[in-house]
Motif scaffolding. Sequence first.
Motif, mmCIF file in Angstrom:
data_model
loop_
_atom_site.group_PDB
_atom_site.id
_atom_site.type_symbol
_atom_site.label_atom_id
_atom_site.label_comp_id
_atom_site.label_asym_id
_atom_site.label_seq_id
_atom_site.Cartn_x
_atom_site.Cartn_y
_atom_site.Cartn_z
ATOM 1 N N GLN A 15 123.662 35.713 -34.539
ATOM 2 C CA GLN A 15 124.446 36.111 -35.697
ATOM 3 C C GLN A 15 123.760 37.288 -36.392
ATOM 4 O OE1 GLN A 15 127.506 34.787 -36.437
ATOM 5 N NE2 GLN A 15 127.148 33.743 -34.467
ATOM 6 N N PRO A 16 124.541 38.236 -36.966
ATOM 7 C CA PRO A 16 123.922 39.387 -37.633
ATOM 8 C C PRO A 16 122.981 38.948 -38.758
ATOM 9 C CG PRO A 16 126.272 39.739 -37.334
ATOM 10 C CD PRO A 16 126.016 38.315 -36.983
ATOM 11 N N ALA A 17 121.847 39.646 -38.853
ATOM 12 C CA ALA A 17 120.887 39.360 -39.921
ATOM 13 C C ALA A 17 121.522 39.690 -41.272
ATOM 14 C CB ALA A 17 119.613 40.159 -39.716
ATOM 15 N N THR A 18 121.129 38.933 -42.310
ATOM 16 C CA THR A 18 121.738 39.087 -43.626
ATOM 17 C C THR A 18 120.797 39.652 -44.675
ATOM 18 O OG1 THR A 18 121.159 36.793 -44.143
ATOM 19 C CG2 THR A 18 123.349 37.195 -43.189
ATOM 20 N N ALA A 19 119.523 39.838 -44.376
ATOM 21 C CA ALA A 19 118.581 40.371 -45.364
ATOM 22 C C ALA A 19 118.986 41.792 -45.756
ATOM 23 C CB ALA A 19 117.167 40.364 -44.806
ATOM 24 N N GLN A 20 118.630 42.178 -46.978
ATOM 25 C CA GLN A 20 118.964 43.514 -47.473
ATOM 26 C C GLN A 20 117.992 44.583 -46.990
ATOM 27 O OE1 GLN A 20 121.826 44.329 -49.252
ATOM 28 N NE2 GLN A 20 122.275 42.228 -48.574
ATOM 29 N N GLU A 21 116.810 44.177 -46.567
ATOM 30 C CA GLU A 21 115.799 45.114 -46.082
ATOM 31 C C GLU A 21 115.146 44.550 -44.824
ATOM 32 O OE1 GLU A 21 113.021 45.554 -49.242
ATOM 33 O OE2 GLU A 21 114.247 47.001 -50.362
ATOM 34 N N GLN A 22 114.712 45.471 -43.966
ATOM 35 C CA GLN A 22 113.962 45.076 -42.781
ATOM 36 C C GLN A 22 112.796 46.037 -42.602
ATOM 37 O OE1 GLN A 22 114.053 42.490 -40.829
ATOM 38 N NE2 GLN A 22 115.906 41.565 -41.698
ATOM 39 N N PRO A 23 111.587 45.506 -42.447
ATOM 40 C CA PRO A 23 110.433 46.397 -42.269
ATOM 41 C C PRO A 23 110.302 46.862 -40.821
ATOM 42 C CG PRO A 23 109.703 44.122 -42.333
ATOM 43 C CD PRO A 23 111.188 44.095 -42.551
ATOM 44 N N ILE A 24 109.901 48.093 -40.652
ATOM 45 C CA ILE A 24 109.448 48.599 -39.365
ATOM 46 C C ILE A 24 108.103 49.268 -39.612
ATOM 47 C CG2 ILE A 24 111.767 48.905 -38.431
ATOM 48 C CD1 ILE A 24 111.413 51.914 -38.938
ATOM 49 N N PHE A 25 107.477 49.743 -38.555
ATOM 50 C CA PHE A 25 106.154 50.339 -38.691
ATOM 51 C C PHE A 25 106.136 51.684 -37.982
ATOM 52 C CE2 PHE A 25 105.663 45.863 -39.332
ATOM 53 C CZ PHE A 25 104.705 45.750 -40.334
ATOM 54 N N GLY B 235 128.909 47.174 -45.127
ATOM 55 C CA GLY B 235 130.058 47.023 -44.248
ATOM 56 C C GLY B 235 129.718 46.860 -42.778
ATOM 57 N N GLU B 236 128.446 46.892 -42.410
ATOM 58 C CA GLU B 236 128.035 46.705 -41.016
ATOM 59 C C GLU B 236 126.971 45.622 -40.966
ATOM 60 O OE1 GLU B 236 127.368 50.092 -38.504
ATOM 61 O OE2 GLU B 236 128.236 51.444 -39.992
ATOM 62 N N PRO B 237 127.361 44.370 -40.859
ATOM 63 C CA PRO B 237 126.388 43.267 -40.845
ATOM 64 C C PRO B 237 125.366 43.428 -39.714
ATOM 65 C CG PRO B 237 128.619 42.438 -41.098
ATOM 66 C CD PRO B 237 128.747 43.889 -40.774
ATOM 67 N N GLY B 238 124.117 43.204 -40.056
ATOM 68 C CA GLY B 238 123.052 43.276 -39.067
ATOM 69 C C GLY B 238 122.554 44.672 -38.767
ATOM 70 N N MET B 239 123.135 45.704 -39.414
ATOM 71 C CA MET B 239 122.721 47.086 -39.158
ATOM 72 C C MET B 239 121.889 47.587 -40.332
ATOM 73 S SD MET B 239 122.612 49.784 -37.291
ATOM 74 C CE MET B 239 123.901 49.695 -36.039
ATOM 75 N N TYR B 240 120.742 48.210 -40.014
ATOM 76 C CA TYR B 240 119.840 48.753 -41.016
ATOM 77 C C TYR B 240 119.504 50.191 -40.632
ATOM 78 C CZ TYR B 240 119.271 43.812 -42.114
ATOM 79 O OH TYR B 240 119.508 42.508 -42.441
ATOM 80 N N GLN B 241 119.274 51.017 -41.635
ATOM 81 C CA GLN B 241 118.946 52.402 -41.352
ATOM 82 C C GLN B 241 118.162 53.013 -42.504
ATOM 83 O OE1 GLN B 241 122.648 54.555 -40.917
ATOM 84 N NE2 GLN B 241 122.816 54.963 -43.095
ATOM 85 N N ALA B 242 117.501 54.121 -42.205
ATOM 86 C CA ALA B 242 116.796 54.920 -43.208
ATOM 87 C C ALA B 242 116.450 56.246 -42.560
ATOM 88 C CB ALA B 242 115.539 54.224 -43.725
ATOM 89 N N SER B 243 116.245 57.262 -43.396
ATOM 90 C CA SER B 243 115.828 58.581 -42.928
ATOM 91 C C SER B 243 114.426 58.856 -43.429
ATOM 92 C CB SER B 243 116.792 59.669 -43.410
ATOM 93 O OG SER B 243 118.064 59.509 -42.827
ATOM 94 N N PHE B 244 113.615 59.454 -42.577
ATOM 95 C CA PHE B 244 112.238 59.759 -42.936
ATOM 96 C C PHE B 244 111.949 61.222 -42.606
ATOM 97 C CE2 PHE B 244 112.382 55.306 -41.529
ATOM 98 C CZ PHE B 244 112.003 54.675 -42.716
ATOM 99 N N THR B 245 111.283 61.890 -43.541
ATOM 100 C CA THR B 245 110.870 63.274 -43.321
ATOM 101 C C THR B 245 109.545 63.284 -42.577
ATOM 102 O OG1 THR B 245 111.993 64.009 -45.331
ATOM 103 C CG2 THR B 245 110.292 65.454 -44.428
ATOM 104 N N MET B 246 109.507 63.973 -41.460
ATOM 105 C CA MET B 246 108.288 64.038 -40.641
ATOM 106 C C MET B 246 107.572 65.339 -40.990
ATOM 107 S SD MET B 246 108.887 61.186 -39.258
ATOM 108 C CE MET B 246 107.515 61.047 -38.108
ATOM 109 N N LEU C 168 113.765 49.720 -43.860
ATOM 110 C CA LEU C 168 115.136 50.100 -43.571
ATOM 111 C C LEU C 168 116.065 49.308 -44.486
ATOM 112 C CD1 LEU C 168 115.151 50.107 -39.649
ATOM 113 C CD2 LEU C 168 114.492 51.946 -41.203
ATOM 114 N N ARG C 169 117.136 49.952 -44.955
ATOM 115 C CA ARG C 169 118.092 49.320 -45.852
ATOM 116 C C ARG C 169 119.335 48.888 -45.079
ATOM 117 N NH1 ARG C 169 115.057 48.545 -50.492
ATOM 118 N NH2 ARG C 169 113.850 50.439 -50.910
ATOM 119 N N ALA C 170 119.944 47.793 -45.520
ATOM 120 C CA ALA C 170 121.176 47.316 -44.892
ATOM 121 C C ALA C 170 122.284 48.334 -45.077
ATOM 122 C CB ALA C 170 121.569 45.967 -45.487
ATOM 123 N N VAL C 171 123.099 48.507 -44.031
ATOM 124 C CA VAL C 171 124.229 49.434 -44.081
ATOM 125 C C VAL C 171 125.441 48.674 -44.610
ATOM 126 C CG1 VAL C 171 125.732 50.947 -42.748
ATOM 127 C CG2 VAL C 171 123.306 50.752 -42.153
#
Length: 806
Positions: A649-659, A677-688, A672-675
């Motif tokens: 089942q899609p994850a329901t947390a509002q945030e998910q850590p990555i490294f 309207g898209e359950p289980g999808m998280y995203q974020a943008s990072f400046t390299m 990463l922040r929850a998207v």
Amino acid sequence: MLPTMTMFAPTPLLQDPESSTYVEEVFRFANAPPLWVLALIVIPATVLFAWWSYSGLSRLERPTRTVLSVLRWLAIAIACVLLFQPVFEVTTYRKTQNQVHVLVDDSASMSRKDGYPDEDEARQLGKLIGNADLGTLTRRELVTQVLGQSGGLLEKLAATHDVRLFRVQRKPSPIRGLDELTANGNRTTLGDALDLHLGAAGSANLDAVILVSDGRNNGGLEPVEVARTYGLRGIPVFTVGVGDPQPPRNAWIIGPPGPKEALREEEVGFDVTLRAEGLGGKRARVELEGSRDGGPFAPLATATGELPPDGESSKVRVFFAFQEAGDWTLRFKLVPDAAESQVDDNSDVRFLRVNDERIKVLYVEERPRWEYRYIKNSLKRVDPSILMQAVLFDASPRFEQEHSKELPPLRDIPRTEKELLQYHVVLMGDVAPERIAPTEEGIRNWLQMLVKFVEFGGGAGFLFGDVAMPERYRNTPLQDLLPVVLEDPVTLQRNPPSREFEFRPILENPLQPHDILLLQRDPAFNRRLWEDGLPGFFVYHPVQRAKPGATVLLRHPTDGNAYGKRPIAVVGPYPRGTTFFLGTDETWRWRDPYAETYMDAFWRNVVRYLAQGRLQRRNDLLELTVDKNMLETGDKVRVHLRLQDAELQPATAQEQPIFLRNDRNETERRLLRAVPGEPGMYQASFTMADAGAFSFLVFANQNPNDAVLAREDVLVKVPDREMAQSSQDRQTLERIAAASGGSAGAGRYVFLADAADLADDFAGRKSYESREDTRTRPAWDSGWSLGLLLAVLAVEWILRKRARLI
């Protein structure tokens, strides 16, 4: 109202040399007539009136008349003075220092380290930085130390001017100190920066601009033309040259684009790119070092090549077989040449995952044709990391199917998804559809299962045969898997391919052939092998063209259609997997005169390439992706994570850590922040911001010391335009300074070591003064003024009394 008149010169009452304000107080008459009226009318009239008042009293003695006349004139004069309204005017002035704007180049080229082979330049800079090793400091660090030190340019300018600091990438940005410089701008646009700064400066009391840069402009407006605009505004531009001004002598290395995954004991080839300035034709030595799971770096392999001419690049391939599985950090180093002036770009870093997994291949054929006999032997012996099982439908029930010794023989092809997913690669030869299953539904079900296998990351290879492959699979799920578009059957019937003449297939890209076609390490030897060495074919199956997105490896030298020469070998992506089509069944002919050498190498490459999708770390509960794997400094990368729980089942947390892990094996936690309207999808943008090799990682239990569940690598590099020319462009900096000449005089160029001398050019320039406030304090509207008038009148009255005039 009569005009005012100043009776006294301005006299400063308070002036603090360290303050930006001071006060002046002056005495003046607010309602006085002009001087000529005062001198020609008022004064004579009052004197005459005073003399006339007592001149007719002849009975008085002359001294008495004189004294009374003087007293009368004094009384009239005092009354006139009071009518003129004497006041004290207090004025506050603000003393504002003229501004000097220091624009410091903050592009990536300022991260370079220079050798400074000129002894005078090296000695001058060495004195300013305490005789430290110049080769260990970047241009940014040198600028920070030289300009910001005690007695340096900034300190001297601050004594006479208001110094404002700006860092320059595309546009100037104000900074508080030189320690805010980053040297990560992905381009140098000096003309744009100067133009934007002139517009932003507006009407500020700008005395001059000092541009600190290496002068390597690689985009935007022409800086010399913009400098002429400064001259029209009367603002000189002074330039401070950073970096070695001698002609460039530099070579640098660009790491390989892949692979990202490899098998233990598999010989992996890495294609590194070499570029050079002023060193073309010299020998180059590339060294490969590796660190497994964060351990120390150890030498692994070396390779040699030749440095290319200016503006060109050359390839060097480094080979190594990894004996230990794990996450490897690879460092590719170009050994510096003795004449090289910059060595900070002589290394590059990549990541590689070495798996302990072995490739399992299912090879399906109907008859023991020549191609089958030699391919199954190749797969059994060519590589210890490859395990194979074959199914030959034409064999008798008691025949033991071919297999690697580590695996048991098969009695039938896999009939369930679970059984099929045990393999990495499926090779389908000339098998009639009815041999797969006795019914149309059974055939379709098995082929759909094969499609799912590829969609899940598996590799499928389809080998031409006269009986069935690929013509009898038209309008089946297998046709969708093929990386080629089949030719129209009517065209094939009208124009059957000739088998009377031998032909050699031609490489689609002779200079950079596909990995499958690398039968020899030496690119030149490999090309000659394909063009002149390997025996040709007589048999081929004409297809119309490759599908969009597919890659043609080999083409027929003469047979073609409206889409070009007909493809012979093609690979293509199919969601997460890979497919391969070979339009001939005569690779066994390569055995003469080379035995199995090149046939083994070819089929090993095919299997290894098709297996890459399943060899990548996969987890059914999560999928980690990035929008791009190659970036330039300052770019943003978008990271997506699709996550499911243990019950799918899609994850329901509002945030998910990555490294995020850098090339020094330092790990940093990101969120990463929850998207919506898209359950289980998280995203974020990072400046390299920094160049290097980085990995986004998902760890089990969100613990960096636990197992890695998913990984995506990104390579961040300094733009080629920033590193294409490494030396200081002194000529451009001198032209900028000269072009800014105007009413205030032209600027001038100085080398970084002489930057403090620029302060002498500003020593004689005065500060700008402005009047902040003016107020008046009346001197006539007070008791002493009335008292003075009454005192004079009283004395006159007393004298008149004594003279018996009253």
